[in-house]
Each structure stands twice: as structure tokens, then as C-alpha cells.
Design an enzyme around this catalytic site. Structure first.
Site, mmCIF file in Angstrom:
data_model
loop_
_atom_site.group_PDB
_atom_site.id
_atom_site.type_symbol
_atom_site.label_atom_id
_atom_site.label_comp_id
_atom_site.label_asym_id
_atom_site.label_seq_id
_atom_site.Cartn_x
_atom_site.Cartn_y
_atom_site.Cartn_z
ATOM 1 N N ARG A 81 6.990 2.374 -0.157
ATOM 2 C CA ARG A 81 7.394 2.966 -0.759
ATOM 3 C C ARG A 81 8.882 3.396 -1.744
ATOM 4 N NH1 ARG A 81 6.342 7.341 2.624
ATOM 5 N NH2 ARG A 81 5.055 6.769 3.328
ATOM 6 N N ALA A 90 0.703 -0.955 0.042
ATOM 7 C CA ALA A 90 -0.154 -0.019 -0.059
ATOM 8 C C ALA A 90 1.203 1.568 -0.138
ATOM 9 C CB ALA A 90 -0.833 0.239 1.093
ATOM 10 N N ILE A 141 0.708 4.027 1.305
ATOM 11 C CA ILE A 141 0.892 5.135 2.558
ATOM 12 C C ILE A 141 2.101 3.716 3.460
ATOM 13 C CG2 ILE A 141 -1.580 5.565 2.988
ATOM 14 C CD1 ILE A 141 -1.711 3.596 4.504
ATOM 15 N N SER A 142 2.466 3.313 3.120
ATOM 16 C CA SER A 142 3.420 2.161 3.710
ATOM 17 C C SER A 142 5.106 3.076 2.921
ATOM 18 C CB SER A 142 3.257 0.531 3.148
ATOM 19 O OG SER A 142 4.719 0.175 4.021
ATOM 20 N N PRO A 143 5.784 3.353 4.426
ATOM 21 C CA PRO A 143 7.183 3.898 3.769
ATOM 22 C C PRO A 143 7.972 2.597 3.197
ATOM 23 C CG PRO A 143 6.460 4.707 5.402
ATOM 24 C CD PRO A 143 5.606 3.598 5.616
#
Length: 221
Positions: A16, A9, A11-13
Site C-alpha cells: 500500500r 497484494a 492487504i500488505s502495508p
């Protein structure tokens, strides 16, 4: 080329971090969204692939790897046209590894310690000790960048991707002071100019910071 799938997802660092690496290496991949807010990563199907029920999860031709740092080093070693992002030179690789461990054990833990009560207990409160922990992370990051353009030296590595994803997320909780952390802010600005930055980190970061700012509203200063 093997069939590469990334489960995660934006939003997960850590997710990313992997997105930045995949795009830097220009690896074709399928991205399978996992709704971590709805706890899809705790499903029986997902746990069969990753018993730690964490994202990111990488599938490469039917084999599974989790933890962003393990994933990114694997991707460079297998698919990189060169070793620039993860040097084979033992000393240079040790420096990159140290920064990866710094991200995993220091930076990300500071973030996790704040957001875990937010997700699990719907807490909106950030105590002083956790604020101080974030500031200590900023101090160390600034020190690492004192005489170099990138977190592990003078060239871009996967350690930059990991530390960037986490530090930019922490910045959504406690904003980096321009006077105290100029090198860190310059580094973030430098990396934000990468052609794949927006898709790899920018989009998910904005979504994540919006969540943090809406839910973390009380700070013990």
C-alpha cells in the site's frame, strides 16, 4: 516511459505504501496480484525475481527492486516532477530517511511480530509485551507529529505513506486512544482526504483489518 509493474497484494502495508507513491506521482503502472495467503511469493518464478520472496516487488523495464522504502525513493528520484515527496536537500532527506527507517525497523516490526504467528501458526493470541510494543510505536509517532502536520515536517513525503500504511494497520490490532494520540489520529484523517487514498490504502486496509479482527481474538492486557 519505462514499463512499470508492481507485484503485490492490497492487504500488505508495504504494498500500500508503494500504491500511494505510484498514484501520488501519477505513474502509469501494471499491478500484478500476488496471493500471499496462498504463498505465491514462494514460487520458483517469483524467487528468481526477488530472492527474499517479499512483496512489494517493482519491475521497471526488466529491472527489479524490492523493499517498499527502496521502491518509493527510487520512484520519486526517477519519475517525480519535483522532489517534494523525497527532498534532495541533504538535511531534509535525512529526516525523511530516518522516518522511513523508523517505519521499517520499529513500526513494521511491531506489526510483523504480531501477525507472523497468526499466519504461520494460526495463533489468535497477542501477548502483553507485543501490545506494549505497539503502544510504544504510537507514543513515538505522536511525538514526531507534535509540532508538525506530517511525519517528517510540514509537507507530505513518502515517509508519510510508509508510516500511514503501517500505523493504520496496527490500529486494527490495538485501537488508537483519542485522548492519548490526537495528533496521530488527526494525521491519519488528513491523509485519508488525499484523492488517491482510498485506492492506495483504504480498500486494502479494510480487508487487512477484517482479517486481523477475525483471527486475533485473545489479548493479554
Amino acid at each position: 516511459m519505462s514499463r512499470v509493474v508492481l507485484y503485490g497484494a492490497d492487504i500488505s502495508p508495504p504494498v500500500r505504501t508503494c500504491l500511494l507513491t505510484l498514484k501520488a506521482l501519477n505513474i502509469p503502472f501494471e499491478y500484478k496480484f500476488v496471493d500471499i495467503v496462498a504463498r505465491e511469493h514462494f514460487s520458483e518464478e517469483f524467487i528468481k525475481k526477488n530472492p527474499q520472496h517479499t512483496v512489494p516487488l517493482l519491475e521497471d523495464n526488466g529491472k527489479y527492486i524490492w523493499d517498499s522504502h527502496a521502491i518509493c525513493s527510487y520512484l520519486v528520484d526517477k519519475y517525480g516532477q519535483n522532489d517534494k515527496l523525497y527532498p534532495k536537500d541533504l538535511y531534509q532527506r535525512a529526516i525523511v530517511n530516518q522516518r522511513l527507517y523508523f517505519d521499517a525497523s520499529i513500526l513494521y516490526m511491531a506489526l510483523r511480530n504480531v501477525v507472523l504467528p497468526m499466519w504461520r501458526e494460526n495463533s489468535n493470541f497477542v501477548p502483553k509485551d507485543k501490545i506494549m510494543n505497539i503502544l510504544e510505536c504510537y507514543d513515538l509517532t505522536e511525538t514526531f507529529l507534535e509540532n508538525r502536520q506530517y511525519i517528517a515536517g510540514d509537507s507530505l513525503t513518502i515517509a508519510d505513506f510508509g508510516c500511514l500504511a503501517t500505523v493504520s494497520s496496527l490500529n486494527g490490532i490495538i485501537e488508537l486512544d483519542k485522548e492519548k494520540y490526537p495528533k496521530t489520529l488527526e494525521w491519519i484523517e488528513r491523509l485519508s482526504k488525499l484523492p488517491y487514498y482510498e485506492e492506495g490504502n483504504g480498500k486494502g486496509l479494510r480487508e487487512y483489518v477484517a482479517i486481523l479482527k477475525s483471527r486475533l481474538t485473545e489479548f493479554e492486557m
